[in-house]
Structure formats: structure tokens, C-alpha cells
Design a protein around this motif. Structure first.
Motif, PDB file in Angstrom:
ATOM      1  N   ASP A 182       0.839  -1.197   0.000  1.00 43.78           N
ATOM      2  CA  ASP A 182       0.000   0.000   0.000  1.00 43.78           C
ATOM      3  C   ASP A 182       0.876   1.250   0.000  1.00 43.78           C
ATOM      4  OD1 ASP A 182      -2.522  -1.457   0.414  1.00 43.78           O
ATOM      5  OD2 ASP A 182      -1.654  -1.923   2.365  1.00 43.78           O
ATOM      6  N   VAL A 183       2.002   1.151   0.719  1.00 46.49           N
ATOM      7  CA  VAL A 183       2.919   2.275   0.880  1.00 46.49           C
ATOM      8  C   VAL A 183       4.327   1.827   0.519  1.00 46.49           C
ATOM      9  CG1 VAL A 183       4.067   3.719   2.629  1.00 46.49           C
ATOM     10  CG2 VAL A 183       1.573   3.501   2.634  1.00 46.49           C
ATOM     11  N   ARG A 238      -0.521   3.149  -3.160  1.00 49.25           N
ATOM     12  CA  ARG A 238      -1.388   4.254  -2.754  1.00 49.25           C
ATOM     13  C   ARG A 238      -0.611   5.485  -2.298  1.00 49.25           C
ATOM     14  NH1 ARG A 238      -6.581   2.779  -2.624  1.00 49.25           N
ATOM     15  NH2 ARG A 238      -7.067   0.562  -2.718  1.00 49.25           N
ATOM     16  N   LYS A 239       0.481   5.262  -1.574  1.00 53.97           N
ATOM     17  CA  LYS A 239       1.259   6.390  -1.067  1.00 53.97           C
ATOM     18  C   LYS A 239       2.751   6.104  -1.162  1.00 53.97           C
ATOM     19  CE  LYS A 239      -1.866   8.479   2.350  1.00 53.97           C
ATOM     20  NZ  LYS A 239      -1.993   8.892   3.777  1.00 53.97           N
ATOM     21  N   LEU A 246      -1.147   8.846  -4.184  1.00 59.50           N
ATOM     22  CA  LEU A 246      -1.457   8.458  -5.553  1.00 59.50           C
ATOM     23  C   LEU A 246      -2.863   7.890  -5.695  1.00 59.50           C
ATOM     24  CD1 LEU A 246       1.931   6.723  -6.413  1.00 59.50           C
ATOM     25  CD2 LEU A 246       1.301   9.133  -6.658  1.00 59.50           C
ATOM     26  N   LYS A 247      -3.366   7.338  -4.604  1.00 59.38           N
ATOM     27  CA  LYS A 247      -4.707   6.759  -4.635  1.00 59.38           C
ATOM     28  C   LYS A 247      -5.321   6.915  -3.260  1.00 59.38           C
ATOM     29  CE  LYS A 247      -7.223   2.731  -6.381  1.00 59.38           C
ATOM     30  NZ  LYS A 247      -7.105   1.369  -6.969  1.00 59.38           N
ATOM     31  N   GLU A 248      -6.261   7.820  -3.151  1.00 58.10           N
ATOM     32  CA  GLU A 248      -6.868   8.128  -1.871  1.00 58.10           C
ATOM     33  C   GLU A 248      -8.109   7.287  -1.627  1.00 58.10           C
ATOM     34  OE1 GLU A 248      -6.527   9.236   1.272  1.00 58.10           O
ATOM     35  OE2 GLU A 248      -6.056  11.270   0.574  1.00 58.10           O
ATOM     36  N   ASP A 249      -8.232   6.782  -0.410  1.00 59.42           N
ATOM     37  CA  ASP A 249      -9.471   6.143   0.021  1.00 59.42           C
ATOM     38  C   ASP A 249      -9.530   6.205   1.537  1.00 59.42           C
ATOM     39  OD1 ASP A 249      -8.429   2.652  -0.439  1.00 59.42           O
ATOM     40  OD2 ASP A 249      -7.849   4.131   1.051  1.00 59.42           O
ATOM     41  N   LYS A 293      -6.469   7.941   4.256  1.00 50.12           N
ATOM     42  CA  LYS A 293      -6.604   9.292   4.734  1.00 50.12           C
ATOM     43  C   LYS A 293      -5.908   9.461   6.082  1.00 50.12           C
ATOM     44  CE  LYS A 293     -10.948  10.438   2.384  1.00 50.12           C
ATOM     45  NZ  LYS A 293     -12.372  10.756   2.556  1.00 50.12           N
ATOM     46  N   VAL A 294      -5.163  10.528   6.238  1.00 53.53           N
ATOM     47  CA  VAL A 294      -4.456  10.752   7.487  1.00 53.53           C
ATOM     48  C   VAL A 294      -5.430  11.202   8.550  1.00 53.53           C
ATOM     49  CG1 VAL A 294      -2.295  11.327   6.366  1.00 53.53           C
ATOM     50  CG2 VAL A 294      -3.933  13.137   6.862  1.00 53.53           C
TER      51      VAL A 294
END
Length: 256
Positions: free
Chosen positions: A121-122, A178-179, A245-248, A252-253
Motif C-alpha cells: 500500500d505504501v 497508494r502512497k 497516488l490513490k486516496e481512500d 486518509k491521514v
């Protein structure tokens, strides 16, 4: 003071660095924290690290080539020990020569293969855009190459079906990271509070005994951690520039 953003714990993380000990010295506190919280961590070390040893100035230059195989095994063992302490699930050595890296398509394809295989994911790596730190330290070329190629592997290669199509024959479907967490940046926007794991970070770094770290390393690590912590309003932190790059909902922080 910049706004403090503590990211939530990612499920699966891949760290990509040039040398044994790069991960520990830069992001060891974050990795230990995420592993404790349940993240699956995969550590990728691109070079053998055979050009770096703390006692190199005390060796007979005529014995350098004979010493390299010993140093390679030693540094691999140190990385395994450090990763075990930090809670890293898997360690991958790519075996490239230390100090000789080039931003080749071969390297990008190999990193793309790993990203598609492990589906992080990261991804955590360094910021390839930073060449100079102040007026006394130049970023190692291996660091810049690894970060640059890793980012190209993340986008567009890992997520694009028609790039490296032979990987599809290996059963490696495209994967969207994603990040990307980039450390060593001059434009940080995200901080991870490592107050509870800085001791583990220092212990893991000291397991790289070939580098002959002295007690000064405690002072340096705590000093750097304090500097980053001031920006976040915590005692110790590690700073990043983060590309989303891909938010969901999972990525989210949460505001700290």
C-alpha cells in the motif's frame, strides 16, 4: 509551526533503499512503529554494501578484493538482525555493486516485479530530488538512483498493464501503490511520531557493526529526531514528503 499530520498505519509497506543500514538510519523509528501496530514490512536492499565499512582506512589496500565477499555476508547478516528487531517480515537483497548504480531499465523492471509481487500500500524511499544537504554533505549517488528508479517503478510501471508485459506471463498483475513516503526531503509535509520507538531505531542501527558506529550515533539520532519532532510538536519524529497516488478511507491521514 507546520501542521502535524500523523498518518494511519498502512497494511503493507515496502522500503526500498540502496545500502544496508539506510533504512535504519533514516526511517527505523517509523518502521518499528508500524510493525508494532500490525503492518507487514518488506525491506528491499538494492546493493551489497561491499564498498562501505567503518574500518576501511585501516585495511591493507591489497586485500580489498578478498575482503569484499566477507563484508557482503557480514552486512547481510547485520540487516537481517536489524530487521528482526524492527519487526520486518521479509528482507530482499538485489545484489547490485555498491557505489556503481545506474538508473537502468533493468533495475526499474526488477523493482516493478517486486512491487507487483508484494503489492504494498505504501512504499518508503528517499527523495531523489535532493542532492545537497546544507553545505557539507552531498547525497550519495546510489541513494538518488534507487529513489529515482523506485518512483518510476511505482508510476507508471507497476500499475500499467502494457509496460513490461512479460511480467503478466509471470502472473504479476498491475498494482497501484497508494502512497509514497520520501525521507531526506527538504519539503516535508508529514511526520511520524517515533517517541516510543526511537530506542529501537538506535538499537537496530547499532546492529550494523561493520560501520563501527560510536556512542555519538545516539546523540545524532536523537538530535535529528528532536529537530523533526519540533515541526510536529512531539518529542521525536521522522519527516517525509508524501505523494498520495490513490486516496481512500484506509489512506486518509488522521489529524494529530
Amino acid at each position: 509551526m507546520a501542521e502535524y499530520k500523523e498518518p494511519i498505519t498502512p497494511k503493507r509497506v515496502m522500503t526500498i533503499h540502496a545500502h544496508p543500514d539506510d533504512q535504519e538510519i533514516s526511517v527505523g523509528g517509523t518502521i518499528a512503529k508500524w510493525a508494532k501496530a500490525g503492518s507487514e514490512i518488506i525491506c528491499v536492499v538494492v546493493t551489497n554494501g561491499e564498498a562501505g565499512a567503518g574500518d576501511e582506512g585501516n585495511r591493507d589496500p591489497s586485500k580489498n578484493d578478498a575482503f569484499k565477499p566477507h563484508l557482503i555476508k557480514m552486512r547481510e547478516g547485520e540487516q537481517f538482525a536489524a530487521n528482526k528487531l524492527l519487526g520486518v517480515r521479509e528482507t530482499i537483497f538485489m545484489g547490485y555493486p555498491d557505489g556503481e548504480l545506474q538508473p537502468t531499465m533493468e533495475l526499474r523492471k526488477k523493482l516493478t516485479r517486486l512491487i507487483r509481487k508484494y503489492k504494498p500500500d505504501v512504499v518508503v524511499t528517499s527523495d531523489p530530488t535532493v542532492r545537497f544537504y546544507g553545505s557539507s554533505y552531498m547525497n550519495h549517488p546510489d541513494h538518488r538512483v534507487v529513489a529515482d528508479v523506485a518512483i518510476d517503478a511505482i508510476f507508471p510501471s507497476a500499475g500499467t498493464r502494457l509496460i513490461f508485459t512479460d511480467l503478466l506471463k509471470e502472473g504479476l498483475e498491475p498494482h497501484d501503490v497508494r502512497k509514497v513516503f520520501m525521507h531526506g526531503t527538504d519539503k516535508p509535509d508529514t511526520w511520524v511520531d517515533i517517541t516510543e520507538t526511537i530506542d529501537l531505531k538506535i538499537q537496530a542501527l547499532k546492529l550494523h557493526t561493520s560501520q563501527l558506529f560510536t556512542d555519538e550515533i545516539d546523540k545524532w539520532m536523537r538530535g535529528w529526531g528532536e529537530d523533526d519532532g519540533k515541526a510536529a510538536g512531539v518529542k521525536y519524529a521522522e519527516a517525509y514528503r508524501v505523494m498520495v497516488l490513490k486516496e481512500d478511507k484506509e489512506t486518509k491521514v488522521q489529524e494529530g
